[in-house]
Design a protein around this motif. Structure first.
Motif, PDB file in Angstrom:
ATOM      1  N   SER A   1       0.593   1.436   4.161  1.00 24.03           N
ATOM      2  CA  SER A   1       0.975   2.659   3.461  1.00 24.03           C
ATOM      3  C   SER A   1       2.277   3.264   3.982  1.00 24.03           C
ATOM      4  O   SER A   1       2.897   4.086   3.308  1.00 24.03           O
ATOM      5  CB  SER A   1      -0.148   3.690   3.573  1.00 24.03           C
TER       6      SER A   1
ATOM      7  N   ARG B   1      -8.960   0.604  -6.519  1.00 25.26           N
ATOM      8  CA  ARG B   1      -9.039   1.597  -5.450  1.00 25.26           C
ATOM      9  C   ARG B   1     -10.414   2.269  -5.364  1.00 25.26           C
ATOM     10  O   ARG B   1     -10.770   2.834  -4.314  1.00 25.26           O
ATOM     11  CB  ARG B   1      -7.957   2.663  -5.642  1.00 25.26           C
TER      12      ARG B   1
ATOM     13  N   ARG C   1       0.820  -1.212   0.000  1.00 25.72           N
ATOM     14  CA  ARG C   1       0.000   0.000   0.000  1.00 25.72           C
ATOM     15  C   ARG C   1       0.852   1.260   0.000  1.00 25.72           C
ATOM     16  O   ARG C   1       0.328   2.363  -0.166  1.00 25.72           O
ATOM     17  CB  ARG C   1      -0.933  -0.017   1.206  1.00 25.72           C
TER      18      ARG C   1
ATOM     19  N   GLY D   1      -5.330  -1.483   4.915  1.00 27.69           N
ATOM     20  CA  GLY D   1      -5.734  -0.336   4.111  1.00 27.69           C
ATOM     21  C   GLY D   1      -5.897   0.875   4.995  1.00 27.69           C
ATOM     22  O   GLY D   1      -6.547   0.821   6.054  1.00 27.69           O
TER      23      GLY D   1
END
Length: 743
Positions: A539, A670, A498, A581
């Motif tokens: 991320s 996405r 991510r 996520g």
């Protein structure tokens, strides 16, 4: 030729014994028979029929053994049933004595003889019954025609066990003989008659007789039909609705026919006693009855169709006529009918034909008993694709291979194309058809190896490992290889992080920059990892795995071996990792007899579990935005969990206006758009599609033909921007290919 004189004599005698007339209905007076006339003239039939039942009818004369020798127009009968018939002179060709064994000294053997039969027909020539001539003393009288005068005397043993004893002088022309039957010896004695006679009518059996107007043999192939004009005769005055029925894969239409009720209509309400079956004198008599066809109860056209499953036929085709209770009351017999069925069968497998690739398509035809030339062609091809028909000589029962080269140009539209393979027996023109599926695919991307694991970057490019290189390949087939650090253990699993990176799950892990291809070693945290399979990357570039507990792996940039830290999530001993996520990590756990959704704060590692009503199982989870899309949690629907409300929203899948309940999720981009694999049965074909579907708008974004994928490992990956990559293996050359489908 069969002879059946006995029924004429016996029926006449029976009528004489019973009074010769009809049985009255309850409440009616018995009919009074007209008195017998004097000795009948040999060449004239006169009298009045007892209780004559018809308003209009005609009397027809037929001969038993010389049906074609008498050309006689039926004589109209009055309402009162008065008969005055002059019998014509005839020339006999055959004789009732032909083929019989005659006693020694038989007199009159050189002459020819025949017997008249008197039939009653309607104005439309429907057979209504028969007129018998009865004498005294329970005898039946016959009209015998003799070619010459003389004595007819002796014993004749004829076909079907009929034995006659003649003892009568005969004159040239018509004679009246009296018949007496000896039941004990089964012998019929025929002598000259001089007694008065009474005419009696015997109503025929109600039945339907159908004859083709043009009795030419018909020939049908499967799927073909033919129109047959017919004439329907209502014998015995039958009327009402009847059903027509055939067998063996040949159908008839119309299936029902209504017969007019004014044919053979009675002028009185008594009916006719006995309703005996019409005497079947012999086959020649049948021809006599059907030959004139001067009128008909009903003219119509029947359509006979050989269905696709019809077996072969070579012989009589019978159409039965039935009452509504299923009792057969007649039939139509079409002589020498043929239903030609193919001897061949086709094996036509589905084929995948990519653009720019010459794909051989192998078909097999099995000839059965057929020998000769076989022609195979293909119909219904997509625009721009042409296949030339092929012909081969068949000389053995084995399968005959036909090879068609599929050279798909750039202009041939991509899609599933049902086509029809046609195999023709050239000798007789019989064809067999078999549907097949040609799936036209876009230009394939040839991969450098057979990857076990694949991943995609945000730009929609494919990544996979090839030895000590990481390969980045675009949809146009262009590819670059980037070196893998030698210290990374050989592991082929690839993940999309991510954080935008491409991660190789080796030990230590390696992160590739998708833009530059540069590699960065990510050394394991201090206590190491027992397994790196299944690691997900958030991320911030942190790793998450499941080993007894769900753990977060914090890498140290530039750190050496065993650098970094491991943090565990309290209470996650029985949790299963699903996806990461944003600021959340998703999993599920078992709680009693049900399942619970697990949500973990990626920063604080705080865990919470909750039951979600209506969600019974989790096959796969896709964290996109703030939602978690749950594959297969609700049968036949897509579902998304929103942590802001702790609620599940469900969405139907609608393609071409129809709900789709059976599908497989390949991946989610996405925006929450789903690549789905769907399938449908089209007759004997099964077609699959890959559909990019937006559940929020219930719209199909794009679609592509789907094929069966071969090879081991991961076969599909969806990029964040929506590009679908699928990987398969060419079985013939063991070459790995991939296809890319953009939104």
């Amino acid at each position: 030729m069969k002879r059946h004189l006995f029924p004429i004599v016996l029926t006449g005698a029976l009528l004489s014994a019973c009074g010769g007339g009809p049985t009255p209905l309850p409440g009616e007076k018995p009919p009074v028979d007209p008195p017998p006339v004097g000795a009948p003239l040999a060449d004239r039939l006169t009298g009045k029929l007892a209780a004559w039942p018809y308003t209009s009818a005609s009397l027809n004369v037929g001969l038993i053994f010389n049906p074609d020798a008498l050309k006689f127009a039926p004589l109209p009968l009055s309402d009162g049933g008065v008969v005055d018939l002059k019998l014509p002179q005839i020339k006999l060709v055959k004789s009732l004595l032909d083929g019989c064994a005659l006693s020694p000294g038989f007199e009159g053997a050189q002459g020819r003889y025949d017997v008249a039969v008197f039939e009653v027909v309607s104005s439309q020539v429907d057979y209504l019954g028969q007129v018998f001539e009865n004498g005294l003393d329970n005898t039946a009288q016959l009209r015998l025609y003799a070619s010459a005068a003389g004595q007819l005397k002796g014993r004749a043993e004829c076909a079907d066990g009929e034995t006659f004893i003649f003892d009568a002088p005969v004159q040239a022309g018509w004679n009246v003989l009296s018949g007496q039957f000896d039941a004990a010896q089964n012998i019929l004695r025929l002598v000259k008659s001089t007694s008065p006679s009474t005419l009696v009518f015997r109503k025929g059996k109600e039945e339907v007789a159908i004859y083709p107007v043009n009795p030419e043999p018909i020939t049908l192939r499967r799927g073909e039909s033919v129109k047959v004009p017919v004439r329907i005769f209502q014998n015995g005055g039958i009327s009402g609705e009847v059903t027509l029925r055939t067998y063996n894969g040949v159908t008839v239409s119309p299936g029902t026919v209504r017969l007019p009720d004014n044919v053979g209509k009675l002028s009185v309400g008594t009916g006719i006693s006995g309703a005996a079956a019409r005497p079947r004198l012999n086959a020649a008599l049948d021809a006599t009855r059907s030959a004139p066809l001067r009128g008909q109860a009903l003219d119509t056209v029947l359509t006979l169709k050989a269905e696709d499953y019809a077996p072969g036929l070579g012989g009589d085709l019978v159409v039965q006529v039935l009452r509504e209770n299923g009792v057969q009351i007649g039939q139509l017999v079409l002589k020498d009918a043929r239903v030609l069925v193919p001897q061949i069968s086709i094996d036509a497998p589905a084929v995948v034909a990519p653009r720019g690739v010459k794909t051989p398509w192998g078909l097999s035809v099995y000839p059965g008993d057929y020998r000769g030339q076989m022609r195979v062609s293909v119909e219904g091809l997509p625009a721009g694709l042409t296949l030339i028909a092929q012909t081969q000589q068949v000389s053995s029962p084995g399968g005959i291979p036909f090879q068609f080269p599929l050279d798909v140009a750039a202009g041939v539209p991509v899609g599933n194309w049902p086509v029809t393979v046609v195999a023709e027996q050239v000798a007789d023109g019989i064809t067999v058809k078999r549907r097949a599926l040609i799936t036209v695919m876009p230009v394939p991307v040839k991969l450098r190896t057979q990857p076990y694991s694949i991943a995609t970057d945000d730009a929609g490019r494919l990544w996979y490992r090839d030895g000590q290189s990481m390969v980045r390949q675009a949809a146009d087939g262009s590819a670059q290889a980037f070196s893998i650090p030698t210290s990374a253990a050989s592991d082929t699993s690839v993940r999309t992080g991510r954080d935008g990176g491409i991660w190789l799950l080796s030990r230590p892990q390696v992160r590739f920059d998708p833009s530059t291809g540069s590699a960065e070693l990510k050394n394991n945290p201090t206590d190491g990892l027992s397994s790196s399979y299944g690691v997900l990357f958030d991320s911030q570039g942190r790793g998450w795995d499941q080993y007894n507990l769900i753990r977060r792996l914090d890498y140290v940039p530039g750190g050496g071996p065993d650098s970094g830290t491991i943090s565990t999530v309290a209470g996650s001993e029985n949790d299963f990792l699903m996806d990461v996520g944003g600021e959340r990590v998703w999993g599920y756990t078992y709680a009693g007899s049900g399942m619970q959704l697990v949500i973990i704060d990626a920063q604080t590692l705080k865990r919470r579990a909750l039951s979600v009503p209506g969600v019974n199982s989790y096959l796969h989870g896709f964290a996109r935005g703030d939602k978690l899309w749950l594959e297969g949690s609700t049968p036949g629907q897509l579902a998304a969990f929103d942590p802001a409300t702790d609620q599940v929203s469900r969405y139907d899948v609608v393609v071409d206006g129809q709900p789709v309940r059976d599908f497989k999720v390949l991946g989610v981009d996405r925006l929450g758009r789903h690549w789905l694999e769907t399938g449908q049965i089209d007759g004997d074909l099964y077609q699959k599609e890959w559909v990019l579907y937006d559940p929020l708008t219930l719209q199909v974004v794009t679609r592509a033909p789907a094929i069966f994928l071969s090879g081991t490992g991961e076969s599909a990956a969806v990029a964040a921007g929506g590009t679908l990559w699928v990987r398969t293996l060419d079985a013939s050359g063991l070459v790995s290919y991939a296809y890319a489908f953009k939104p």
